[in-house]
Design an enzyme around this catalytic site. Structure first.
Site, PDB file in Angstrom:
ATOM      1  N   THR A 194       0.838  -1.193   0.121  1.00  0.00           N
ATOM      2  CA  THR A 194       0.098  -0.016  -0.133  1.00  0.00           C
ATOM      3  C   THR A 194       0.887   1.276  -0.171  1.00  0.00           C
ATOM      4  O   THR A 194       2.145   1.149   0.733  1.00  0.00           O
ATOM      5  CB  THR A 194      -0.856  -0.151   1.155  1.00  0.00           C
ATOM      6  OG1 THR A 194      -1.295   1.655   1.407  1.00  0.00           O
ATOM      7  CG2 THR A 194      -0.179  -0.398   2.428  1.00  0.00           C
ATOM      8  N   SER A 211      -0.647   2.956  10.643  1.00  0.00           N
ATOM      9  CA  SER A 211      -1.577   1.910  11.630  1.00  0.00           C
ATOM     10  C   SER A 211      -1.105   0.596  11.692  1.00  0.00           C
ATOM     11  O   SER A 211       0.024   0.214  11.093  1.00  0.00           O
ATOM     12  CB  SER A 211      -2.962   1.714  10.847  1.00  0.00           C
ATOM     13  OG  SER A 211      -2.639   0.795   9.692  1.00  0.00           O
ATOM     14  N   TYR A 257      -2.057  -2.214  10.645  1.00  0.00           N
ATOM     15  CA  TYR A 257      -2.338  -2.982   9.474  1.00  0.00           C
ATOM     16  C   TYR A 257      -0.923  -2.270   8.608  1.00  0.00           C
ATOM     17  O   TYR A 257      -0.661  -3.043   7.859  1.00  0.00           O
ATOM     18  CB  TYR A 257      -3.451  -2.435   8.859  1.00  0.00           C
ATOM     19  CG  TYR A 257      -3.568  -2.287   7.287  1.00  0.00           C
ATOM     20  CD1 TYR A 257      -3.351  -3.398   6.599  1.00  0.00           C
ATOM     21  CD2 TYR A 257      -3.694  -1.265   6.470  1.00  0.00           C
ATOM     22  CE1 TYR A 257      -3.465  -3.693   5.092  1.00  0.00           C
ATOM     23  CE2 TYR A 257      -3.640  -1.130   5.223  1.00  0.00           C
ATOM     24  CZ  TYR A 257      -3.551  -2.502   4.658  1.00  0.00           C
ATOM     25  OH  TYR A 257      -3.519  -2.707   3.198  1.00  0.00           O
ATOM     26  N   HIS A 258      -1.103  -0.846   8.325  1.00  0.00           N
ATOM     27  CA  HIS A 258       0.069  -0.465   7.402  1.00  0.00           C
ATOM     28  C   HIS A 258       1.359  -1.042   7.753  1.00  0.00           C
ATOM     29  O   HIS A 258       2.344  -1.330   6.941  1.00  0.00           O
ATOM     30  CB  HIS A 258      -0.188   1.111   7.314  1.00  0.00           C
ATOM     31  CG  HIS A 258      -1.300   1.773   6.571  1.00  0.00           C
ATOM     32  ND1 HIS A 258      -2.405   2.094   7.158  1.00  0.00           N
ATOM     33  CD2 HIS A 258      -1.415   1.850   5.327  1.00  0.00           C
ATOM     34  CE1 HIS A 258      -3.103   2.460   6.443  1.00  0.00           C
ATOM     35  NE2 HIS A 258      -2.650   2.245   5.197  1.00  0.00           N
ATOM     36  N   LYS A 273       2.000  -4.351   6.457  1.00  0.00           N
ATOM     37  CA  LYS A 273       2.272  -4.332   5.004  1.00  0.00           C
ATOM     38  C   LYS A 273       4.088  -4.144   5.025  1.00  0.00           C
ATOM     39  O   LYS A 273       4.617  -4.404   4.029  1.00  0.00           O
ATOM     40  CB  LYS A 273       1.382  -3.365   4.223  1.00  0.00           C
ATOM     41  CG  LYS A 273       0.307  -3.751   4.247  1.00  0.00           C
ATOM     42  CD  LYS A 273      -0.096  -4.607   3.125  1.00  0.00           C
ATOM     43  CE  LYS A 273      -1.561  -4.945   2.763  1.00  0.00           C
ATOM     44  NZ  LYS A 273      -1.959  -5.793   1.675  1.00  0.00           N
ATOM     45  N   ASN A 275     -15.453   5.299  -2.187  1.00  0.00           N
ATOM     46  CA  ASN A 275     -16.774   4.501  -1.903  1.00  0.00           C
ATOM     47  C   ASN A 275     -17.538   4.888  -1.265  1.00  0.00           C
ATOM     48  O   ASN A 275     -18.539   4.893  -0.970  1.00  0.00           O
ATOM     49  CB  ASN A 275     -16.145   2.964  -1.859  1.00  0.00           C
ATOM     50  CG  ASN A 275     -15.451   2.408  -3.102  1.00  0.00           C
ATOM     51  OD1 ASN A 275     -15.400   2.931  -4.215  1.00  0.00           O
ATOM     52  ND2 ASN A 275     -14.831   1.116  -2.743  1.00  0.00           N
TER      53      ASN A 275
END
Lengths: 440, 440
Positions: free
Chosen positions: B144, B179, B181-182, B185, B240
Site C-alpha cells: 500500500t 496503523s 495494518y500499514h 504491510k 466508495n
C-alpha cells in the site's frame, strides 16, 4: 527505580538484573525459561553451568542482602504481562524477551515463523500493557546493529537528515537486515516507533553490537552467579565462540573471506550503557535510538586478536576460514555512529585484549565441557535452507595477511578505501555475494 | 499463464480473477472467506449483494465458457498453501490474502496482533511454499502507498539514491506507516525483499493507492458478477464511502482539516496495472516496487468532486468534517512517483468524474440497503484506543474554500508551496498532529 527485566534469565538479561539490583534498583525478572529449552533442541549447552533461576536469586540475596523478584510467564501471553505490569507499576521495562539467534531463525519455516511471531507479538503485548497499565513507563528495547545491515553509507543512530530532489527531511534510516531474526527486530522497532507516536509512550531502542564476555563485576568470583555462555552455531556470538574454540585448540573459524565488519562490546559495558539509558529516560512520546557498541572490528582481525591473547596464555590455535553458511557481504564498507551513549557518560571498561584474557581464564576450567560439545562449533544451518555442515576453505586464510588491520582502541570510522587492498579475486567473490536487490 | 489469486473472493481479488480469466489466463482462487466473516463482526455488509463464490464462478463459466478453480483454505496453514502451490505450479501468485483495514487493526490489541500475525505469517508461508515448490514463480504482492506515510520529501518507487556524509548509495526508501495494518504491510515488504535476496525469488511489491469503483468491464451488467463494495468505517475506502453517503443524502465526511493527500485509482485501472506487472515479470532474484495509483488528491477536494457529480445526478449532499479518529498529519507535503507502470504501458481508463457517475448509478439501486447500515458511515474506532463515535466539527468545512484545488487529470507533482495557503490556525493544528518522532 522499579524495573522489570523481561528475559532476565538469559545471557544479557541476567547480567542486567544483577547490575541494576547492585545499583540499588528494585528489579523483577520476567522469564519463561524458553532459552533453556532451546539448548535441548540444539544439542548444545551453556558453557558455564547455570543454576535454576530461583537458586541464583537465593545466592544473590545471601551474598548481597538484595532481593530480585521473579514472575514466570511468557510475554506472548497478554493476560500475564498485563497483570504483571499493572501489579508492579514499573518505571522502566528492559525488554530482552525475544528469540535472539539469526541461525535459529534460519533453520526452516517453523523457526522463521516462530521467531517473527514470538518477537513481534511479545513486543506488541508489552506496548499495549504499557498503554493500559503504565503509560509513563519507559521501555528500553534490545534491538541489534544488524537491523541496519551493511549499507554503503555511514549508519546514524536511527534517523538521518537527507536532501532528496531539493527537499530536506529527517527520516528513519533504512533497515536492511540479514536474517528472519534480524527482520523481526526491525518489525519490532517499527512497531515501537509507531506506539510512541500514537500513544505518547517513551522508548529507547538499543541497536546493540555483538556482545562478548563471561562476567560482570557484580558476579564477583561466585560461579553460581555467572551468566550463561553459548558457543554453539546458533546462540554463540563471534568472540565467545572463538574463545571457546581457542581453549580446546579447535581452529578459529571466520566465515568466508571474513572481512565482515561489526560493532562489538563487552558484556560489562553493555550493562553500563543500558543503565545510562534507563537512568536518563526520554520525554513522553519520544522514540530514540542508541547505537550501542564500543569498537568496530573485522571478523578475521578479531580471530587474530583471540589467537594472539590465547598464545600469550599458552594456547596455540590456528585460524581456518569456513565456507560461509550465510548470505551476506563478506567485505564491505562499514561505519556507524555511537555518540548518544558517550554523551551520557559511557566509559568503556577494558580493552578487548584485557577482556579476552579474563574470558580465556574463565573458560579454561570448562575445557572438557567444550570438548563434549565441540560438534556445535561448526555450523550446519545455511541461509539457502539446507542443513549441512560447512567445510573449511583451503585458501582463504592467506588473504588476511594482505589486509592492513584497523588499530583497535580508536573510535574513528574505518577508511572507506580500505577494501581496495583486498586481492581482486576475493573482491569479485564478495561482490557476487552482495546481491543487488535494488534494481528498481 | 497459470496464476493463483490469493484472496480472490475479496474486493480487488475477485475483480482480478475475472480480469485475468477474461484475458485467457488459467486462474485458481485461494480464499478462506474470512472477509465475509468480518462483516458479521462489524455489523456491516457489502453494499452490492454478492453470491457465494461457487455460484459466482458458475455464472462466470455459463457466461464466458471459462473456468476459474477454487482452493478453499488459509495461507496461514502451511500444509494447505504448500500443497496448493505444488499441485498447481503457478507462474504467478497474486497475493491479496491479508487483513486490509487500518481501522480494523486499530480496534484493540487482539485485532492489532491478529492483523500483524495473519499478514506476516501468510506472506512468509507463501515465500517458503515458492522456495520449496515453485522457485521460478513470480509473486505480485499487494502493499500500500500507506507504507511510506507522508514524508517531507518526494516518494520514489521503493528505493532512492541519496548522498549521506559524502558517500552515495541506493537504499530502501524509509517507511513511516500509520496503523498496525500499514506496518504489517511494511513487515511483509521487508520479508519479501529479503527472500528475493537469499533465495533468488522474484517479486513485484505493489504500493497501491486507494482504490474505488463498483465494477470492471469483465463483469458486464450481470450483478451476479459484481465485486463486493464496502462503505463501513473499517473496510470502506474514501471515495466508495463518499459515494454511498451521497446516495442517501448523508453528509460527506473528511476527517479533521481534511487535507490528507493520497494516491487514488479506479478498480478497473488497478486490474490493468496488476496485469502489466504479471505479464512483465522481473528477473530471478529481483525485488521491484511499483507505486500504483493514477492521481493524487486531497480528501476534501475529493469530497467536493463527489458532491459535484452527485449534484449533476440530482443528489444534493453536504460536506461536513468529522473529528479525526486517526493520528495523522491532516495537511502535509505529498509527492510520489509512479513511473514504472506508465513505462509498461498503463493507460488510465476513465476520468474520476466519469467513474463517479458509473458508481453513483450502480449504487442508487441499493439506497435502502445503505440506509439500513448508515450507522456504519460514522467511525468510532480511534487511534488512541477508545471506541467512541466521532463528532462533526463545527467550523472545518469553511477552511476548504481558501484552498486552491489541484487540477485533476494532471500527473504532475503537487506544488510544495501549496500548504502555505492554509490559514495559520489550521496549519498549527496540523503541525501539532504531525508528532516529531525523530528527536534522536
Amino acid at each position: 527505580m522499579k524495573i522489570i527485566v523481561l528475559g532476565g534469565d538469559g545471557y544479557c538479561g541476567w547480567a542486567t538484573a544483577l547490575y541494576l539490583s547492585a545499583k540499588g534498583h528494585v528489579v523483577t525478572i520476567v522469564d519463561n525459561y524458553l532459552r533453556r529449552q532451546w539448548d535441548h533442541e540444539l544439542g548444545a549447552q551453556t558453557l558455564t553451568p547455570i543454576q535454576p533461576l530461583s537458586d541464583r536469586l537465593r545466592t544473590w540475596h545471601r551474598l548481597t542482602g538484595k532481593t530480585i523478584d521473579v514472575a514466570v510467564g511468557d510475554v506472548c501471553d497478554y493476560d500475564f504481562i498485563y497483570s504483571t505490569v499493572k501489579a508492579i507499576q514499573p518505571e522502566t521495562i528492559v525488554h530482552f524477551a525475544e528469540q535472539r539467534s539469526a541461525p535459529y531463525s534460519m533453520i526452516d519455516r517453523k523457526h522463521a515463523v516462530f521467531t517473527q511471531v514470538n518477537n513481534v507479538v511479545g513486543t506488541l503485548n508489552v506496548l499495549f500493557a504499557m498503554r493500559e497499565a503504565a503509560p509513563d513507563c519507559h521501555i528500553v528495547k534490545l534491538g541489534t546493529m544488524g537491523e541496519y545491515g551493511t549499507p554503503d553509507v555511514a549508519i546514524p543512530e536511527g534517523f538521518f537528515e537527507v536532501e532528496y530532489r531539493g527537499r530536506r527531511a529527517v527520516l528513519p534510516f533504512p533497515r536492511q537486515a540479514g536474517s528472519w531474526y534480524h527482520w523481526s527486530k526491525v518489525h519490532g522497532s517499527n512497531n515501537i516507533m509507531f506506539a510512541c507516536k500514537i500513544w505518547n509512550l517513551s522508548a529507547t531502542d538499543i541497536m546493540q553490537g555483538v556482545v562478548f564476555g563471561t562476567r560482570i563485576d557484580a558476579m564477583g568470583d561466585d560461579s553460581r552467579l555467572f551468566s550463561r555462555l553459548d558457543f554453539d552455531q546458533a546462540f554463540g556470538t563471534a568472540i565467545n565462540r572463538f574463545c571457546c574454540a581457542a581453549v580446546i585448540g579447535h581452529p578459529l573459524t571466520p566465515f568466508g573471506i571474513g572481512h565482515q565488519r561489526r560493532g562489538f562490546l563487552p558484556l560489562r559495558d553493555s550493562m553500563q550503557c543500558l543503565t545510562l539509558a534507563i537512568e536518563h529516560p526520554p520525554k513522553p512520546g519520544e522514540y530514540r535510538v542508541f547505537n550501542q557498541f564500543e569498537e568496530i572490528y573485522d571478523i578475521s582481525e578479531l580471530a587474530r586478536k583471540v589467537q594472539k591473547v590465547a598464545r600469550e596464555t599458552g594456547l596455540n590455535v590456528e585460524i581456518k576460514h569456513l565456507e560461509n553458511p550465510r548470505r551476506e557481504a563478506e567485505d564491505h564498507f562499514y561505519a556507524a555512529d555511537h555518540h548518544h551513549l558517550f554523551e551520557l557518560g559511557y566509559h568503556p571498561a577494558h580493552s578487548v585484549e584485557r577482556e579476552l584474557e579474563i574470558m580465556l581464564r574463565d573458560l579454561i576450567v570448562h575445557r572438557d565441557r567444550i570438548n563434549d560439545y565441540r560438534h556445535a562449533l561448526i555450523p550446519d544451518i545455511r541461509w539457502d535452507g539446507r542443513r549441512e555442515k560447512v567445510s573449511f576453505l583451503p585458501t582463504a586464510p592467506r588473504l588476511d595477511l594482505s589486509i592492513p588491520s584497523v588499530p583497535s582502541g580508536t573510535r574513528s570510522f574505518p577508511d572507506a578505501s580500505r577494501t581496495d587492498s583486498v586481492p581482486a579475486a576475493s573482491r569479485a567473490a564478495a561482490a557476487h555475494d552482495a546481491v543487488d536487490i535494488a534494481t528498481h
